[in-house]
Write an enzyme that holds these catalytic residues in place. Structure first.
Site, PDB file in Angstrom:
ATOM      1  N   HIS A  43     -14.309 -30.707  11.453  1.00 53.59           N
ATOM      2  CA  HIS A  43     -14.948 -30.705  12.768  1.00 53.59           C
ATOM      3  C   HIS A  43     -16.296 -30.009  12.620  1.00 53.59           C
ATOM      4  O   HIS A  43     -16.427 -28.818  12.912  1.00 53.59           O
ATOM      5  CB  HIS A  43     -14.066 -29.981  13.788  1.00 53.59           C
ATOM      6  N   GLU A  74     -13.902 -34.995  13.312  1.00 52.55           N
ATOM      7  CA  GLU A  74     -13.801 -34.669  14.726  1.00 52.55           C
ATOM      8  C   GLU A  74     -15.143 -34.172  15.239  1.00 52.55           C
ATOM      9  O   GLU A  74     -15.941 -33.631  14.483  1.00 52.55           O
ATOM     10  CB  GLU A  74     -12.788 -33.541  14.951  1.00 52.55           C
ATOM     11  N   HIS A 209      -3.591 -28.672  17.503  1.00 54.69           N
ATOM     12  CA  HIS A 209      -4.120 -27.412  18.006  1.00 54.69           C
ATOM     13  C   HIS A 209      -2.993 -26.393  18.066  1.00 54.69           C
ATOM     14  O   HIS A 209      -2.113 -26.462  18.921  1.00 54.69           O
ATOM     15  CB  HIS A 209      -4.793 -27.523  19.377  1.00 54.69           C
TER      16      HIS A 209
END
Length: 258
Positions: A43, A74, A209
Site C-alpha cells: 500500500h 492497494e 485489517h
C-alpha cells in the site's frame, strides 16, 4: 482454501526508520513466498512512509520468479503524483499488478479505517471509470468496503471483480471481549452476512485489517473468503516466531478444515 497475501508495508517502515536497506523488503517478500504465501500486498502512500515506488517495481520483478504468486497494489486511486511518488494510476499502469485494491483513504490517515461510500451516483460513476481503466491494464479490481449489504450492492455497479471487507471492527471486538463474547459473535454474523451477499451477487470477497493468529480461524470459518491480506499482525508475530515460521502458522490456520 483462502489465499494469504502478506502485506510488507511494516517491513519497509522498519527499514525507513533507520535508513539504508535493512530489512530488505524484496528479500523478506521472497522468504514469504518461499514459505508458501500466495502473494504480496503493498500500500504505497504519497509520503513514502513505508513502501516506496521503487519497492513496487522491485516486487513486480520478484513476482516474476513465482508464476503462481500475485502482486496486489492497494491505495487511493485519486492520489496524485508528487516528488518521489508517481501517482497510483502510473504505478498500476507501469507494474500491471494481478490485483489492485481501491481504498478511499487520504494522505494523512495512519491506516485505512473505512470502506467506500456509494450513496451518491457520482462516486459510483467515478469508481466505475477507474475500475474499467485498471481492468484494461490487466488487474483484477477489488474495492475496500464496510460490511454493509446496500453498499456492497452499489459496489457491484462499478464493475469491480471483488470487494475487500474492512475487518477492523471484528478484530477490535475480539481483542476487547474475546472470541466467544456475544459482541464478537454478532460482529462475525454481520461479516458473514455481508460476505454471503457479495458472493450471491457475483462479487469475490477478500478481507483484511487486524486479522491475526487469534481471530483468523474464526473469521474464515464463515466460508466464501477468497483471500486475506495480513501485514501488521504478521510482522509483529514474526518478531517472536521468525518470519518464515509465522507465515507457516497463518497458512496452517487457512489450510485447516472449517
Amino acid at each position: 482454501m483462502t489465499a494469504l497475501s502478506v502485506n510488507v508495508n511494516k517491513i519497509a517502515l522498519l527499514r525507513n526508520a533507520r535508513g539504508g536497506v535493512r530489512p530488505d523488503v524484496v528479500a523478506c517478500a521472497r522468504a514469504v513466498l518461499d514459505a508458501g504465501a500466495a502473494g504480496i500486498t503493498v500500500h504505497p502512500r504519497p509520503d513514502a512512509r513505508h513502501i516506496r515506488a521503487d519497492d513496487v517495481y522491485a516486487l513486480k520483478e520478484l513476482i516474476g520468479d513465482y508464476p503462481r504468486a500475485e502482486l496486489n497494489i492497494e491505495g487511493n486511486p485519486t492520489a496524485a503524483p508528487r516528488d518521489g511518488y508517481p501517482g497510483f494510476d502510473r504505478l498500476v499502469e507501469d507494474v500491471r499488478p494481478d490485483q489492485c485494491t481501491l481504498v478511499p483513504d487520504d494522505d494523512e490517515q495512519l491506516t485505512s479505517d473505512h470502506g467506500w461510500d456509494f450513496s451518491d451516483d457520482a462516486t459510483v460513476a467515478k469508481v466505475d471509470d477507474l475500475v474499467a481503466r485498471y481492468r484494461t491494464w490487466g488487474a483484477r479490481v477489488s474495492l475496500f468496503m464496510d460490511p454493509v449489504p446496500e453498499q456492497i450492492t452499489a459496489a457491484k455497479r462499478t464493475g469491480a471483480d471483488r470487494i475487500e471487507l474492512y475487518t477492523g471492527p471484528y478484530a477490535d471486538a475480539v481483542a476487547d471481549h474475546g472470541l466467544d463474547h456475544p459482541q464478537s459473535a454478532a460482529s462475525w454474523i454481520t461479516y458473514r452476512d455481508a460476505a454471503r451477499h457479495a458472493n450471491d451477487i457475483g462479487l469475490g470477497v477478500n478481507a483484511g485489517h487486524d486479522l491475526d493468529l487469534v481471530n483468523l480461524a474464526r473469521f474464515v470459518s464463515m466460508g466464501g473468503i477468497a483471500e486475506v491480506s495480513i501485514g501488521h499482525a504478521l510482522v509483529a508475530d514474526a518478531l517472536e516466531f521468525g518470519l518464515v515460521p509465522t507465515v507457516k502458522r497463518y497458512l496452517q490456520i487457512l489450510e485447516a478444515p472449517t
